[in-house]
Design a protein around this motif. Structure first.
Motif, PDB file in Angstrom:
ATOM      1  N   HIS A  77      43.284  46.620  33.857  1.00 27.26           N
ATOM      2  CA  HIS A  77      42.820  46.975  35.278  1.00 27.26           C
ATOM      3  C   HIS A  77      41.223  46.131  35.378  1.00 27.26           C
ATOM      4  O   HIS A  77      40.526  45.885  34.493  1.00 27.26           O
TER       5      HIS A  77
ATOM      6  N   ARG B 237      40.628  46.903  48.764  1.00 18.43           N
ATOM      7  CA  ARG B 237      41.802  46.619  48.512  1.00 18.43           C
ATOM      8  C   ARG B 237      42.292  45.367  49.288  1.00 18.43           C
ATOM      9  O   ARG B 237      43.061  45.001  48.705  1.00 18.43           O
TER      10      ARG B 237
ATOM     11  N   GLY C  77      41.844  43.288  46.516  1.00 16.94           N
ATOM     12  CA  GLY C  77      42.887  43.418  45.707  1.00 16.94           C
ATOM     13  C   GLY C  77      44.294  42.656  45.806  1.00 16.94           C
ATOM     14  O   GLY C  77      44.885  42.248  45.124  1.00 16.94           O
TER      15      GLY C  77
ATOM     16  N   LEU D 245      46.236  39.968  43.862  1.00 18.17           N
ATOM     17  CA  LEU D 245      47.773  40.037  43.523  1.00 18.17           C
ATOM     18  C   LEU D 245      48.498  39.071  43.739  1.00 18.17           C
ATOM     19  O   LEU D 245      49.272  38.543  43.254  1.00 18.17           O
TER      20      LEU D 245
ATOM     21  N   ALA E 285      46.037  44.195  53.081  1.00 18.91           N
ATOM     22  CA  ALA E 285      46.101  45.737  52.545  1.00 18.91           C
ATOM     23  C   ALA E 285      47.085  46.491  53.332  1.00 18.91           C
ATOM     24  O   ALA E 285      47.451  47.272  52.597  1.00 18.91           O
TER      25      ALA E 285
ATOM     26  N   TYR F 117      50.580  45.879  52.213  1.00 22.50           N
ATOM     27  CA  TYR F 117      50.760  46.464  50.923  1.00 22.50           C
ATOM     28  C   TYR F 117      51.190  48.143  51.045  1.00 22.50           C
ATOM     29  O   TYR F 117      52.036  48.621  50.699  1.00 22.50           O
TER      30      TYR F 117
ATOM     31  N   ARG G 214      49.884  45.289  40.562  1.00 25.61           N
ATOM     32  CA  ARG G 214      49.986  46.355  41.637  1.00 25.61           C
ATOM     33  C   ARG G 214      48.596  46.616  41.922  1.00 25.61           C
ATOM     34  O   ARG G 214      47.632  46.516  41.054  1.00 25.61           O
ATOM     35  N   LEU G 215      48.253  47.419  43.102  1.00 25.17           N
ATOM     36  CA  LEU G 215      46.896  47.792  43.458  1.00 25.17           C
ATOM     37  C   LEU G 215      47.030  49.254  42.649  1.00 25.17           C
ATOM     38  O   LEU G 215      47.998  50.019  43.095  1.00 25.17           O
TER      39      LEU G 215
ATOM     40  N   VAL H 223      43.083  46.124  40.671  1.00 24.02           N
ATOM     41  CA  VAL H 223      44.330  45.542  40.307  1.00 24.02           C
ATOM     42  C   VAL H 223      44.428  45.811  39.007  1.00 24.02           C
ATOM     43  O   VAL H 223      43.862  45.494  37.920  1.00 24.02           O
TER      44      VAL H 223
END
Length: 360
Positions: free
Chosen positions: A127, A133, A136, A140, A190, A193, A217-218, A225
């Motif tokens: 992590h 996000r 994130g 990703l 985000a 996603y 993944r989030l 992440v």
């Protein structure tokens, strides 16, 4: 950042998986060095998972992993089994290991019984904290092309049911059979996603967001992440090395986004094939280099990664660069498992995957 590690519980003589997770957890509760909630149950009763606290430095990550590995190993030995740090159960098991008796795990077994029975695998989840996000999704998208190299470096599961699988990371193949697994798609932002994950659940294709098993993944629980591509590592310092590499890649991803530098453009079919190649060969052959867009010698791919790690802090470089170079010299976990089996048979292999408590 934080790290989660899964382990297998094996018989000390035969090396077969044993269903003693509940007993080991009870013994672990008596270990002063383990805090409440640090040892968690897993899908099968021959598996356990640990999770570090939130860490700021790689030194913290390494300290917690050594502490928890050592204490959980003591608990396992007190119950007559051994804690194994390998990505797949190496020896034949006579009958399926029982599922941990929770409603969630029973439902998984009912839905996919054979697949659940064969989940005698152990991974490592890294992590990395992100400031939201949207950031994130940036991480990703930009880390996706590096997943094959991470799989290759972390490969530590060549054996399966008493035979060499022919793959450096057989765990990658086993885990890739779930509906939402492997490399994720790219996402616009985000909201995209969230919509696409929710669509999987709403359509009944997966029961909940916890079964989004993409390699990256989030997290649904933390502002992180989560990179899930790695087999659990034989050595704690190798786990720290991978965590450092992932954090360096994430930091570089956010910097590149701010500077509007383009990310490597790897098409989905290329990425999928590169992941298969990484699971097959590990670092013993060629590895996909996302910047070159092709397979290159493993040392060349690691050199590409080292150029990114040069931008990391001096402390992070100390935990990553020398250990990446050691991995090229000594081989990853899969290479060393095969070497142990060749030199000393099953007994030496069993010692290798269970006698790792000496630390980094």
């Amino acid at each position: 950042m934080g790290v989660e590690e899964e382990y297998l519980l094996l018989d000390p003589v035969t090396g077969l998986p044993v269903a003693r997770a509940a007993e080991v957890r009870r013994a672990a509760d008596l270990q002063d060095a383990l805090a409440a909630g640090e040892v968690q149950r897993e899908l099968l009763q021959a598996q356990l998972e640990i999770a570090t606290p939130v860490c700021r430095t790689l030194d913290e990550v390494g300290g917690h992993l050594l502490r928890m590995r050592h204490s959980l190993d003591i608990a396992a030995r007190e119950t007559g089994c051994r804690l194994a740090a390998c990505g797949a159960a190496p020896f034949n098991w006579r009958r399926p290991v029982p599922v941990t008796p929770t409603a969630r795990y029973r439902a998984m077994h009912s839905r996919a019984p054979r697949l659940t029975d064969e989940q005698l695998i152990a991974g490592m989840h890294i992590h990395v904290g992100v400031p939201g996000r949207q950031a994130g999704v940036v991480v990703l998208n930009r880390l996706r092309p590096w997943l094959p190299l991470l799989v290759a470096l972390a490969a530590n599961s060549p054996m399966w049911q008493g035979q060499d699988s022919g793959f450096a990371s057989w765990r990658t193949l086993v885990f890739g059979r779930w509906p939402a697994s492997g490399a994720p798609p790219s996402f616009a932002d985000a909201a995209d996603y969230r919509h696409r994950v929710d669509e999987l659940v709403a359509g009944g294709l997966i029961p909940d967001t916890g079964q989004v098993y993409w390699h990256i993944r989030l997290s649904e629980r933390y502002p992180t992440v989560e990179v899930r591509a790695a087999d659990v590592q034989l050595r704690a310092d190798e786990a720290v090395m991978l965590a450092g590499a992932v954090r360096a890649l994430a930091t570089r991803a956010l910097a590149d986004e701010r500077e509007h530098r383009p990310a490597p453009d790897v098409r989905p079919e290329v990425l999928s094939a590169a992941l298969w190649h990484a699971a097959r060969y590990g670092t013993a052959n060629t590895v996909f280099d996302p910047r070159a867009g092709r397979l290159v010698p493993a040392a060349e791919a690691v050199d590409t990664l080292l150029t990114i790690i040069e931008d990391a802090s001096a402390a992070d470089r100390r935990h990553t660069a020398p250990l990446l170079e050691r991995l090229l010299r000594e081989g990853n976990g899969a290479t060393r498992q095969r070497r142990a089996l060749r030199l000393g048979g099953r007994a030496r292999l069993l010692r290798m995957i269970t006698d790792w408590t000496g630390g980094a």
